[in-house]
Design a protein around this motif. Structure first.
Motif: not given
Length: 529
Positions: A36, A39, A508
């Motif tokens: 996470a 970004t 990710r």
């Protein structure tokens, strides 16, 4: 500067979890928290810089590429990722050149000789120079200077041209003088040693009688006809070899004329006594060696995170992307936002996630090398250089994850940004393929498109990005790619056309692949021939 995102509650969560269990294992939730940190804001920040006009299209060897390299190195420094080449260098210098004869001409007694038939001379092994006239040659044995045997000892040949035999001498017992055994020395294995020795002694030109002329001329023939850039250990300014010409034995005999027998006697004396008696030969040779040279000096950028497991830390996972592009044409700047500012920005974010994991006591078990290469647009040159000059031995390199163009949507997926082409994952290791499938199923749920992985794919993308230099040397490799689009290699490939949400999801996915490969108990296997 990269913003450190694992602050407050997130960093506290990671740290407390690390205290409860071994730092060599993480939960799926911790992996999600690390992923996470990739970004939209950070990706946009990096890509806006890398694809700006200031970078001038990042063409390898040009100022814009070097500014981009400096930016990448500064980001690594801000993350606390230490340099691995020396004390301060994040960069591996790459040197390539393309050299062709403009004029290669040799005449004996006014009669032209045939290059690649009677003599050969490689442009990469010679300095460019206008016509020289050689009216005297000194036979200097084998052109060797070593404590065990020397043709130069007691003989001043500065400013002169010499003629020598290839190879090295043996004594009456059949052993080589230099090694004292039946095994030859570096003087037989590397002609460059003789040419450097001649240069050190001030020799103007070295003529080498090549007993294996027909075999050896093929390499020079290929170099003469091949217009590709080639790796080099030195630039023209660093040249340290005397100019040279290789002769067929028949041409050598013709050049030596009546002195040929004296030369043969001198060679036999070397075999009997281990000492040279030079022979001076009058001759009439004119030689012109002028060439066109294009040199390219770029930098690969390397960031390294040492593994935490004492047994596994010697193994290295490479995560790569090329950061160069095709520069500018007149006033048009080819910013290369998707190609490959997108991949370069993505692995910066993945490097940040790994750095923050290590800072929280959850560092990867294996080591991870983040590698940004230049020269990709010139023919995969930077990754070729790393693969042949690896900082970490390739036998300890478990895999390469390569990221090249991940910020756009191609026509085949219009309206569906949640996809990625996967290329090469099963070419050497079925386990690498299975890991990507599993982490995508568990974490990112993208459409994995294997269209370009087909061995009969006419685009041949498998051999067209930097992972290939690892794969052809036996390192399992996977290449993530969004496909081409109308702005590919045009000055319209700009940052405002990038889909950053798509980049986040792919970043990710790649992070989870890297995290699994770096932490699982057993190294993935090469099980496909």
């Amino acid at each position: 500067m990269i913003r450190i995102l694992l602050a407050g509650a997130l960093l506290l969560s990671l740290t407390s979890n690390a205290q409860e269990r071994s730092p060599l294992s993480t939960t799926d939730e911790q992996a999600r928290e690390l992923a996470a940190t990739i970004t939209v804001d950070d990706l946009r920040e990096h890509l806006t810089v890398l694809s700006s006009d200031e970078m001038e299209g990042r063409e390898t060897g040009q100022p814009g590429q070097k500014r981009a390299a400096a930016y990448l190195a500064a980001q690594l420094d801000s993350l606390g990722i230490a340099p691995i080449i020396g004390d301060t260098a994040y960069m591996q210098t790459i040197k390539f050149s393309r050299q062709n004869w403009q004029t290669i001409d040799m005449q004996l007694n006014g009669e032209p000789l045939r290059h690649l038939w009677e003599y050969y001379s490689a442009p990469s092994k010679n300095a460019s120079r206008d016509s020289v006239t050689i009216d005297e040659l000194v036979f200097l044995g084998y052109g060797i200077d070593d404590p065990a045997y020397s043709d130069y000892r007691g003989h001043d040949v500065r400013g002169k041209s010499i003629i020598i035999f290839s190879g090295e001498p043996r004594g009456r017992d059949g052993n080589f003088y230099l090694s004292g055994t039946k095994d030859p020395s570096e003087y037989s294995l590397d002609d460059g040693r003789k040419l450097r020795t001649a240069y050190e002694h001030g020799v103007e030109t070295v003529f080498i009688i090549d007993a294996a002329f027909k075999q050896n001329v093929q390499d020079v023939r290929r170099e003469t006809l091949d217009g590709r850039m080639r790796m080099t250990d030195r630039t023209e300014a660093e040249r340290d070899e005397a100019n040279n010409v290789y002769l067929t034995p028949a041409l050598a005999k013709k050049i030596l004329g009546d002195d040929y027998r004296q030369v043969i006697k001198a060679r036999k004396r070397i075999e009997r006594k281990g000492r040279l008696r030079p022979v001076t030969v009058a001759t009439d040779i004119s030689l012109t060696q002028t060439k066109d040279v294009r040199e390219l000096i770029g930098e690969n950028v390397l960031g390294y995170i040492r593994g935490t497991d004492p047994k596994l830390a010697e193994e290295v996972l490479v995560v790569s992307a090329h950061y160069d592009h095709i520069g500018r044409r007149g006033d048009a700047i080819f910013n290369g936002a998707d190609d490959n500012g997108s991949g370069s920005s993505t692995i910066l974010e993945i490097a940040e996630a790994f750095a923050e994991a290590k800072a929280a006591g959850l560092g990867p078990r294996r080591s991870v090398l983040f590698l940004w290469v230049s020269g990709e647009e010139k023919g995969l040159l930077g990754s070729e250089y790393y693969a042949t000059h690896p900082v970490f031995p390739l036998e300890y390199t478990i895999a390469d994850i390569n990221v090249d163009m991940v910020g756009r949507i191609d026509p085949a997926h219009e309206g569906n940004p949640d996809y990625i082409y996967v290329i090469g994952s099963n070419r050497l290791s079925t386990e690498l393929h299975d890991i990507n499938e599993a982490v995508n199923r568990d974490f990112t749920k993208l459409e994995l498109d294997y269209t370009y992985n087909a061995k009969d794919d006419p685009n041949n993308f498998y051999e067209r990005s930097d992972h290939y230099n690892f794969a052809e040397r036996g390192v399992p490799s996977v290449f993530f790619f969004n496909g081409t689009h109308a702005d590919y290699h045009r000055d319209t490939d700009t940052v405002e056309k990038i889909n950053f949400e798509k980049m986040v999801n792919i970043g990710r996915l790649i992070f989870h692949n890297a995290w699994q490969l770096a932490n699982q108990d057993k190294r993935i296997e090469v099980d496909v021939e």
